[in-house]
Design an enzyme around this catalytic site. Structure first.
Site, PDB file in Angstrom:
ATOM      1  N   ARG A 379      19.226  27.344  64.127  1.00 36.27           N
ATOM      2  CA  ARG A 379      17.795  27.456  63.841  1.00 36.27           C
ATOM      3  C   ARG A 379      16.906  26.958  64.964  1.00 36.27           C
ATOM      4  NH1 ARG A 379      19.719  25.518  58.957  1.00 36.27           N
ATOM      5  NH2 ARG A 379      20.317  27.287  57.678  1.00 36.27           N
ATOM      6  N   VAL A 380      17.401  26.086  65.829  1.00 40.45           N
ATOM      7  CA  VAL A 380      16.526  25.597  66.903  1.00 40.45           C
ATOM      8  C   VAL A 380      17.058  25.903  68.305  1.00 40.45           C
ATOM      9  CG1 VAL A 380      15.428  23.764  65.575  1.00 40.45           C
ATOM     10  CG2 VAL A 380      17.533  23.290  66.772  1.00 40.45           C
TER      11      VAL A 380
END
Ligand code: ATP
Ligand code: MG
Length: 518
Positions: A379-380
């Protein structure tokens, strides 16, 4: 009387100072008193069960305080009831029985930290397990720490290269990220973590491998792999062994995190692997049930989510003002029969910033590492990925997911239209390129070379079986042929059209030369 008389600000400020000084003094006196009482206070064991004892006669004991039993054995205070203390043992408790005396130490559970630990194999209390010299004179820090506050954190901005094409290309990890690795037993979870540690040899990232409840043969294999690939110089191994008391397994990840944080606080980048948190949850369930804490779902105590989240919250990227260090976490979870919706897996999925899911089906097909790209996500990390990857791996993820869907249907139909056949052919090649044997880690330009050959269609002209040899040719000649492009890729510069054209013509030439040789 005038209600709105001005307040004498100087007088109130002075009063506030006085109160602050008095409260500091009071706190000092209480702490000293406690320490004095602590040194003298002793209690008695009244009940013994596996890994747990109940003690009476320690009215002032603190939570997590280290307790010494006769025979130089240790435990820590865990349940503080009105008249008795539930204590978790850190040593085998065979010699303990009702009536054994217990001494307070006035010290909370702590572990040694420092550069001297690099290259060592220790237990969570800092006792060497590698036969090396004792670690004495080192600074000790509490195993439990509050996680850094939000204001001290910065966005994750630098990639952590694993050396594996499938991860660096499709599920990139950033320094300071928490990326879960989950899958059934024997699907290659530990291998991914060990390879990631090995790949940090020249990156300056310090690695802490924390083994929790793993069989000693497996741990020995991990240490042997790290030694064989010169990775122990920048690594520390912390072991909560499967035959150690459950208390040792429970504190192992906290101690390992404290050891890792020492380096992070000095501005260094650190990677920590928890192998695995399923065993950690079981050890915590064990001690909690014996201490009669109420069981919840799957008999785990209600605060198991908190236990794991307070551990993983300690991984972060600190802002520059606080040194700019980072702690990246790779927690591992073992699923049962591919059930990712079990209690512990779903907890961990929601705590972490993404997951790498390893599929037993792919493992049995020989697709190694057995990463199921469709069920994995970061997600990052995408924001930290080097720009060159975006140019060559941008569409791979989608193409591969479409291929997996098509592959299922293609089995039932003998006549396929041209588009489907082309997508299947390309997908088979993507899968082949994403395969990578253990310990054969690739530099960033090498990975980009392989992916450029794939996306430019250079591999379409050769059979799937020829791809591995062609890739090796590309890796062998790339740096010599295009040194400047390689340097720019590593420096994180964008790959412009000229660079890409050069790379494309290099891979095409290499692939066709390879075919001619054959
Ligand atoms: P466990 O559930 O027992 O902890 P695990 O999921 O951690 O297992 P590993 O021990 O990493 O799995 O790997 C299982 C086996 O698969 C090992 O024998 C290892 O050699 C093999 N293996 C894993 N990854 C690869 C790879 N990329 N290439 C070749 N073999 C691999
Ligand atoms: Mg394993």
């Amino acid at each position: 009387m005038n209600d709105t008389a001005p307040i004498d600000t100087a007088a109130t400020a002075g009063f506030r100072d006085l109160v602050r000084q008095a409260s500091t003094l009071f706190r000092q006196v209480v702490t000293e008193q406690r320490a004095n009482v602590g040194a003298r206070e002793s209690g008695t064991v009244v009940e013994v069960s596996r890994g747990i004892v109940t003690v009476v006669g320690l009215p002032n004991v603190q939570s997590d305080e280290l307790l010494r039993f006769a025979g130089d054995r240790y435990g820590f205070a865990f349940n503080l009831d009105r008249h008795r203390v539930g204590c978790v043992l850190l040593d085998e408790g065979e010699s303990l029985q009702s009536g054994t005396t217990v001494q307070r130490t006035g010290r909370v559970l702590d572990t040694p930290v420092g550069e001297a630990l690099l290259g060592r194999v220790i237990d969570p209390l800092g006792r060497p397990l590698d036969g090396g010299r004792r670690l004495s004179g080192l600074e000790r820090q509490p195993c439990e720490h509050a996680a850094p506050e939000i204001m001290r954190r910065a966005a994750v901005s630098v990639p952590l290269q694993t050396g594996m094409k499938v991860i660096d290309g499709l599920i990139p990890i950033g320094r300071g990220q928490r990326q879960l690795v989950l899958g059934d037993r024997q699907t290659g979870k530990t291998s991914i973590a060990v390879d990631t540690i090995i790949n940090q040899r020249d990156s300056g990232v310090i690695c802490v491998y924390c083994s929790i409840g793993q069989r000693s043969t497996n741990v020995a294999r991990v240490i042997a792999s790290l030694r064989a690939h010169d990775a122990m110089d920048h690594a520390i191994v912390v072991i909560g062994a499967d035959d150690a008391p459950p208390g040792v397994q429970f504190i192992a990840p906290y101690a390992a995190t404290t050891i890792a944080e020492y380096f992070m606080q000095r501005g260094q980048d650190v990677l920590i692997v928890y192998d695995d948190l399923t065993s950690h949850a079981r050890a915590y369930r064990h001690v909690s049930l014996l201490l009669r804490r109420p069981p919840g779902r799957e008999a785990f105590p209600g605060d198991i989510f908190f236990v794991h989240s307070r551990l993983l919250e300690r991984s972060t990227h600190l802002r520059d003002k606080d040194g700019g260090g980072s702690l990246t976490a790779l927690p591992i979870i073992e699923t049962e029969a591919q059930n990712v919706s079990g209690y512990i897996p779903t907890n961990l999925i929601s705590i972490t910033d993404g997951q790498i899911y390893l599929s037993p089906k792919l493992f049995h097909l020989g697709v190694l590492p057995a990463v199921d790209v469709g069920r994995s996500v970061s997600r990052v990390g995408g924001k930290t990925q080097l720009p060159a990857y975006r140019r060559v791996a941008g569409d791979l993820r989608l193409a591969y997911s479409q291929f997996e869907e098509l592959e299922k249907f293609a089995r039932f139909s003998s006549q396929l239209d041209d588009d489907t056949r082309r997508a299947l052919d390309r997908g088979l090649r993507v899968r082949e390129v994403l395969k990578q044997p253990r310990h054969e880690l690739l530099s960033v330009p090498e990975q980009i070379g392989s992916m450029a050959a794939l996306t430019s269609g250079a591999f379409d002209s050769i059979s799937v079986e020829q791809i591995r040899a062609a890739e090796q040719m590309i890796h062998g000649g790339l740096r010599e042929a295009l040194p400047e492009v390689c340097d720019r890729i590593v420096a994180g510069e964008k790959m412009d059209d000229r660079d890409f054209k050069q790379l494309e013509s290099f891979v095409r030439q290499t692939v066709s030369a390879d075919v001619q040789v054959e």
